[in-house]
Write a protein that holds these residues in place. Structure first.
Motif, short mmCIF file in Angstrom:
data_model
loop_
_atom_site.label_atom_id
_atom_site.label_comp_id
_atom_site.label_asym_id
_atom_site.label_seq_id
_atom_site.Cartn_x
_atom_site.Cartn_y
_atom_site.Cartn_z
N GLU A 104 0.72 -1.15 -0.01
CA GLU A 104 0.09 -0.05 0.06
C GLU A 104 0.82 1.24 -0.01
O GLU A 104 0.27 2.33 -0.08
CB GLU A 104 -0.80 -0.05 1.02
N TRP A 105 2.09 1.08 0.16
CA TRP A 105 3.08 2.27 0.17
C TRP A 105 2.83 3.37 -0.97
O TRP A 105 2.67 2.73 -2.39
CB TRP A 105 4.38 1.78 0.04
N GLN A 106 2.60 4.44 -0.78
CA GLN A 106 2.48 5.61 -1.79
C GLN A 106 3.63 6.33 -2.00
O GLN A 106 3.45 7.61 -2.92
CB GLN A 106 1.06 6.32 -1.42
N GLY A 107 4.49 6.25 -1.34
CA GLY A 107 5.74 7.24 -1.49
C GLY A 107 5.74 8.49 -0.61
O GLY A 107 4.55 8.42 0.43
N ARG A 108 6.27 9.32 -0.63
CA ARG A 108 6.40 10.60 0.48
C ARG A 108 6.48 11.89 -0.54
O ARG A 108 7.20 11.85 -1.86
CB ARG A 108 7.57 10.63 1.21
N SER A 109 6.10 12.85 -0.18
CA SER A 109 6.08 14.03 -0.90
C SER A 109 7.75 14.49 -0.83
O SER A 109 8.21 14.26 -0.04
CB SER A 109 5.36 15.32 -0.21
N TRP A 110 8.06 15.34 -1.91
CA TRP A 110 9.23 15.56 -2.16
C TRP A 110 9.82 16.59 -1.33
O TRP A 110 11.17 16.28 -1.02
CB TRP A 110 9.48 16.29 -3.71
N HIS A 111 9.10 17.45 -0.84
CA HIS A 111 9.51 18.58 0.19
C HIS A 111 10.24 17.92 1.45
O HIS A 111 10.92 18.26 2.13
CB HIS A 111 8.78 19.75 0.43
N GLU A 112 9.87 16.47 1.66
CA GLU A 112 10.34 15.86 3.02
C GLU A 112 11.41 15.00 2.71
O GLU A 112 11.87 14.49 3.37
CB GLU A 112 9.09 14.65 3.35
N ALA A 113 12.17 15.31 1.47
CA ALA A 113 13.26 14.29 1.23
C ALA A 113 14.60 14.77 1.79
O ALA A 113 14.76 15.88 1.88
CB ALA A 113 13.46 14.25 -0.33
N VAL A 114 15.20 13.70 2.35
CA VAL A 114 16.82 13.84 2.97
C VAL A 114 17.11 12.47 2.29
O VAL A 114 17.18 11.59 2.62
CB VAL A 114 16.79 13.72 4.40
N ILE A 115 18.17 12.77 1.38
CA ILE A 115 18.69 11.75 0.55
C ILE A 115 20.14 11.34 0.95
O ILE A 115 20.92 11.72 1.55
CB ILE A 115 18.71 12.19 -0.94
#
Length: 585
Positions: A104-115
């Motif tokens: 069911e994983w839908q990912g995360r919004s880009w502004h939350e990204a810490v790579i």
């Protein structure tokens, strides 16, 4: 639990338990025979346009090759698995064998990204990476980015010499082990992005010139050799489907397209974006990232998620190290001004003349939000392309590096750290591969020649000190030394990383839906004050000083973080950083 499958237009597709449909595009071959181990060779049907196909009663685990005119038997260019490497037979895979635990994983919004960029081989393969996911999640990492994992010659490689883009390298683990890694990351709230290489193929195991010569555009050349014919429908679909395959069948949360500037047909990018948008499930977050020497802001305006900001790295690197040779020459004239432009507008080069290439570079980017740019102090390229693979802490004052690190993790741009950077890793990261014979000698000689233009390597004896890329010792010496985590040095860096990412999560990420530069002021060499308007009338202010001078400043309200701890209010001492957040009326 659930399974996922993407039906490719190329290669072997298991339709039933013992029924597999094989397809090959080979316009340069008059006939194609399918060789399956344990079975008699069978002639494939031709449609007269270079496409060959055949339905065969065989199932998962079958080993096969395509035999083209002239008797050469080649692996499947769309192989899902190469158990014996790129020179061995391909393997029929059942994509629905793996049962997903987090479908069911839908990912995360880009502004939350810490790579967090990593190399799967150096960290011990997919299974070993799984064992580090809990510590990465606790640290505040929300994205892991895998350097290319597609099959390449030998057992160790950066991944940019890959030749079979659909087949994960067997030296890192089986396909189901890769799926388990992605599944495990999702269960911890971590997205997984894959670095893909579509601008060239490696020197060993690339048989494409033998049967679809039309795959290549001999009128277009790049640093890596003859161009690829992206305007051909089959070529275009081969790479677009590769992206879809990784996203849909392996559930990657996006891809980072290496050297996008070498893809001369820009319509391919638009076609890719549209195909992804129409294929993914509603509500799912999928991110398309570029590494693009052209600084093509138009692609970022038109839907691509973000771009690696080499300009930001290069300006910071020159300020921190004083280096000015190679591509750092582009930023050696006024690196403080360059950094100020990065913080205000994204790119430094927005169409002006580039003294390194002798051509104009980039386009205006000031209208783009800061989240369109991925900022970093280190990555595989800028570290591994050094002759001795030195990490930044081996090149610059650690106090200055710490100030730049705070800028990286608290600016509105998307931060990326390189494996081990979170604990102050000083293990070198070398260029490495695993070729043999004449090819190995050519690569070693080419590596030495590459650095002959630098003042340090004018002497032949000095060039001979450059580690042999093909030596196993070069690969082993590049493994991040995790024992450093338990030293006072490592604990201090880990504590700083954790604290900064906690601050980012609480004070920066919630307000990144809206970002606009509110001005940048140069205080002196290596010293800058930058402001950004964020959502909910927030004003983020950052002061950074990576010089050995001291400056007076107007003390900001709402200080979130400052180094050093002994800084007096109203001062910006040498090698310092201050971040504040205020609410505007």
């Amino acid at each position: 639990m659930r399974t996922f499958l993407f039906r490719k237009s190329f290669g072997a597709e298991l339709l039933e338990k013992e029924q597999t449909f094989f397809t090959l595009w080979a316009p340069s071959s008059e006939n194609v025979f399918l060789h399956i181990e344990g079975m008699q060779d069978q002639k494939m049907h031709s449609n007269g346009l270079g496409h060959f196909s055949l339905m065969v009663p065989c199932g998962a685990g079958a080993r096969y090759r395509f035999c083209i005119s002239g008797g050469l038997c080649v692996p499947d260019p769309a192989s899902r698995s190469q158990p014996d490497g790129v020179l061995g037979a391909s393997e029929v895979i059942d994509p629905e064998h793996y049962q997903w635990q987090c479908p069911e994983w839908q990912g995360r919004s880009w502004h939350e990204a810490v790579i967090y960029e990593l190399h799967a081989g150096l960290l011990g393969g997919y299974g070993s990476i799984c064992q580090q996911l809990d510590e990465l999640a606790a640290l505040g990492i929300t994205v892991i980015e895998l350097m290319p994992i597609n099959s390449f010659g030998g057992t160790r490689n950066w991944g940019y010499d890959g030749v079979l883009p659909y087949a994960p390298a067997v030296s890192y683990g089986r396909p189901d082990e890769l799926k388990h890694l992605i599944d495990a990351a999702h269960m911890r709230g971590i997205m997984v992005i894959l670095d893909v290489v579509y601008n060239h193929f490696g020197p060993e195991g690339n048989f494409l010139p033998e049967y679809p010569d039309d795959f290549f555009d001999h009128d277009q050349h790049s640093t890596w050799g003859v161009g690829i014919h992206f305007s051909k429908p089959e070529v275009r679909d081969y790479f677009i489907e590769n992206v879809i395959y990784w996203i849909m069948e392996y559930r990657f949360d996006g891809v980072r397209i290496d050297a996008a500037s070498a893809i001369s047909d820009h319509t391919w990018f638009e076609a890719l974006q549209k195909r992804v948008q129409t294929t993914i499930e509603p509500g799912r977050h999928v991110h398309l990232i570029l590494e693009n020497e052209n600084n093509d802001a138009g692609l970022l305006r038109n839907g691509f998620t973000a771009q690696w900001n080499d300009d930001g790295h290069n300006a910071l690197h020159v300020l921190l190290t004083g280096e000015h040779e190679g591509y750092y020459k582009m930023f050696s004239k006024n690196p403080t001004q360059d950094l100020a432009r990065v913080l205000a507008e994204g790119f430094v080069y927005q169409g002006q003349f580039n003294p390194y290439s002798g051509k104009r570079r980039g386009m205006p980017s000031g209208d783009l939000p800061a989240t369109k740019f991925i900022l970093f102090l280190q990555n595989h390229d800028q570290t591994g392309n050094r002759a001795f693979g030195e990490r930044l802490l081996a090149l610059a004052n650690p106090k200055a590096v710490k100030a730049a690190y705070a800028l990286l993790l608290l600016s509105p741009m998307i931060p990326m750290i390189f494996m081990g950077e979170e604990w102050g890793c000083i293990t070198p990261f070398y260029f490495f591969c695993d070729f043999h014979g004449d090819l190995a000698e050519q690569i070693q000689e080419g590596r030495q020649k590459e650095f002959s233009q630098f003042s340090t390597f004018q002497n032949e004896e000095e060039r001979k000190r450059i580690p042999d890329p093909n030596a196993l010792s070069t690969f082993e010496a590049s493994r991040p030394d995790r024992s450093l985590r338990d030293t006072d040095w490592g604990k201090e860096w880990l504590a700083v990383t954790h604290h900064l990412l906690e601050l980012r999560k609480k004070w920066i990420i919630p307000y990144l839906h809206y970002v606009q530069s509110a001005g940048v002021k140069i205080l002196g060499l290596g010293a800058i004050c930058a402001h950004w308007y964020l959502r909910d009338k927030k004003l983020l202010t950052i002061f950074i000083n990576i010089s050995d001078e001291n400056y007076k400043i107007t003390e900001p309200h709402g200080v979130l973080f400052a180094i050093p701890d002994t800084r007096e209010a109203g001062t910006l001492p040498a090698f310092s950083f201050v971040a504040s957040m205020e609410s505007r009326s």
